[in-house]
Design a protein around this motif. Structure first.
Motif, PDB file in Angstrom:
ATOM      1  N   ALA A 236     -21.800  14.059  79.939  1.00  0.00           N
ATOM      2  CA  ALA A 236     -20.663  13.155  80.105  1.00  0.00           C
ATOM      3  C   ALA A 236     -19.376  13.941  79.904  1.00  0.00           C
ATOM      4  O   ALA A 236     -19.251  14.706  78.947  1.00  0.00           O
ATOM      5  N   GLY A 237     -18.439  13.787  80.831  1.00  0.00           N
ATOM      6  CA  GLY A 237     -17.189  14.512  80.751  1.00  0.00           C
ATOM      7  C   GLY A 237     -17.210  15.877  81.410  1.00  0.00           C
ATOM      8  O   GLY A 237     -16.169  16.544  81.474  1.00  0.00           O
ATOM      9  N   CYS A 238     -18.364  16.324  81.904  1.00  0.00           N
ATOM     10  CA  CYS A 238     -18.469  17.627  82.560  1.00  0.00           C
ATOM     11  C   CYS A 238     -17.706  17.594  83.888  1.00  0.00           C
ATOM     12  O   CYS A 238     -17.973  16.756  84.754  1.00  0.00           O
ATOM     13  N   ALA A 239     -16.781  18.515  84.051  1.00  0.00           N
ATOM     14  CA  ALA A 239     -15.964  18.551  85.265  1.00  0.00           C
ATOM     15  C   ALA A 239     -16.478  19.548  86.292  1.00  0.00           C
ATOM     16  O   ALA A 239     -15.869  19.702  87.361  1.00  0.00           O
TER      17      ALA A 239
ATOM     18  N   TRP B   1     -23.416  18.679  98.171  1.00  0.00           N
ATOM     19  CA  TRP B   1     -22.488  19.025  97.098  1.00  0.00           C
ATOM     20  C   TRP B   1     -22.416  17.852  96.131  1.00  0.00           C
ATOM     21  O   TRP B   1     -23.021  16.805  96.359  1.00  0.00           O
ATOM     22  N   ALA B   2     -21.701  18.021  95.016  1.00  0.00           N
ATOM     23  CA  ALA B   2     -21.534  16.939  94.049  1.00  0.00           C
ATOM     24  C   ALA B   2     -20.262  17.155  93.256  1.00  0.00           C
ATOM     25  O   ALA B   2     -19.872  18.293  92.983  1.00  0.00           O
ATOM     26  N   LYS B   3     -19.631  16.068  92.894  1.00  0.00           N
ATOM     27  CA  LYS B   3     -18.469  16.123  92.020  1.00  0.00           C
ATOM     28  C   LYS B   3     -18.939  16.365  90.583  1.00  0.00           C
ATOM     29  O   LYS B   3     -20.138  16.411  90.299  1.00  0.00           O
ATOM     30  N   GLY B   4     -17.997  16.507  89.690  1.00  0.00           N
ATOM     31  CA  GLY B   4     -18.338  16.601  88.282  1.00  0.00           C
ATOM     32  C   GLY B   4     -18.782  15.253  87.735  1.00  0.00           C
ATOM     33  O   GLY B   4     -18.822  14.239  88.448  1.00  0.00           O
ATOM     34  N   ASN B   5     -19.112  15.245  86.460  1.00  0.00           N
ATOM     35  CA  ASN B   5     -19.531  14.013  85.787  1.00  0.00           C
ATOM     36  C   ASN B   5     -18.464  13.549  84.802  1.00  0.00           C
ATOM     37  O   ASN B   5     -18.748  12.861  83.824  1.00  0.00           O
ATOM     38  N   ASP B   6     -17.218  13.938  85.071  1.00  0.00           N
ATOM     39  CA  ASP B   6     -16.147  13.662  84.109  1.00  0.00           C
ATOM     40  C   ASP B   6     -15.718  12.208  84.079  1.00  0.00           C
ATOM     41  O   ASP B   6     -15.062  11.785  83.128  1.00  0.00           O
ATOM     42  N   ALA B   7     -16.078  11.424  85.103  1.00  0.00           N
ATOM     43  CA  ALA B   7     -15.713  10.010  85.108  1.00  0.00           C
ATOM     44  C   ALA B   7     -16.794   9.138  84.483  1.00  0.00           C
ATOM     45  O   ALA B   7     -16.647   7.908  84.425  1.00  0.00           O
ATOM     46  N   SER B   8     -17.866   9.758  84.024  1.00  0.00           N
ATOM     47  CA  SER B   8     -19.008   8.998  83.505  1.00  0.00           C
ATOM     48  C   SER B   8     -19.046   9.019  81.982  1.00  0.00           C
ATOM     49  O   SER B   8     -18.623   9.988  81.349  1.00  0.00           O
TER      50      SER B   8
END
Length: 278
Positions: free
Chosen positions: A96-99, A219-226
């Protein structure tokens, strides 16, 4: 979805989703294996800024999950071949929060495999929202988006975006393998805006599976919004027509997995390497 639906989606789009692909018991075993692997990573394990990856866990229970049960059956149905071969497992975790962004790439040319077909069955171990979901360039595994039938997308380094090539990434231990006859195509560093708008992606519940061709760009975005971790295990499968081949660069998984005895004429069946699944 039926087996024919699986094959149609894979051939047409290069990726599709299977909801509730595994049951609660299987899921709990996979979650425990993931926790164990992160606590004691292999030499191939990498962790940076909340992103953990390990494609050489050595965990026999995890590999048993890949060789037996529902995931192996899904792979066989998607490939339309009961004689599929288990290749390897790959744990991927974004806290969680990984950009950290997963850049645009396709997996196939990282592998030392020519001919046949390779797919991934990517299992969500946690809830994955749309923001953190894998995104796929629909149809990029085949012409007309792929410039030539049978070509592979040339791999890039995740950190820099630079292309792999023979000069910067020489193969280290693969001289006994036949040279690959593949041609390589170059994808853009970033997906174009129109591709982003039309990308295939799916939110996932724990136990959902995404199946994709190894040559599909994704591809994938980060997990910063989770607010929660995004854990997943990808199991890779190959058809028996695949043959080991020497890439112009170091392959992944590394060639130390393979010996001359397990690779005579490049075949995948000798000495039990890439065994068939039940």
């Amino acid at each position: 979805m039926s087996s024919s639906d699986f094959m149609e989606c894979l051939n047409r789009d290069g990726a599709f989703k299977v909801p509730a692909a595994v049951d609660a018991t299987w899921l709990a075993r996979a979650q425990r294996a993931c926790t164990k692997a992160r606590a004691a990573p292999s030499p191939r394990g990498e962790e940076l800024d909340g992103f953990f990856s390990d494609l050489d866990t050595g965990d026999e229970d995890l590999r048993k999950l890949g060789r037996e049960g529902p995931v192996a059956r899904i792979a066989a149905e998607a490939l339309g071949n009961d004689d599929v071969r288990f290749y390897h497992e790959h744990i991927l975790v974004k806290d969680a929060g990984c950009a950290t962004v997963t850049p645009l790439h396709a997996d196939a040319a990282y592998y030392p495999l020519d001919g046949g077909r390779v797919i991934s069955v990517w299992i969500a171990l946690d809830h994955v929202g749309e923001d953190a979901a894998l995104r796929f360039w629909r149809g990029s595994h085949a012409p007309p988006l792929l410039p030539k039938q049978g070509a592979l997308w040339q791999p890039r380094r995740f950190a820099s975006g630079d292309l792999y090539d023979a000069e910067s990434t020489p193969p280290s231990s693969s001289s006994f393998l036949p040279a690959s006859a593949c041609e390589y195509a170059v994808a853009p560093v970033h997906p174009p805006d129109d591709v982003c708008e039309e990308a295939l992606f799916w939110a996932c519940a724990p136990g959902d599976a995404i199946i994709f061709d190894a040559n599909t760009l994704h591809w994938a975005k980060g997990n910063d919004a989770s607010a929660w971790v995004r854990r997943a295990i990808a199991f890779r499968y190959a058809t028996p027509e695949c043959r080991l081949a020497r890439r112009p660069w170091e392959s992944s998984p590394p060639f130390r997995w393979y010996t001359h005895e397990s690779s005579v004429d490049g075949a995948l069946t000798a000495r039990g390497w890439l065994p068939g699944i039940p």
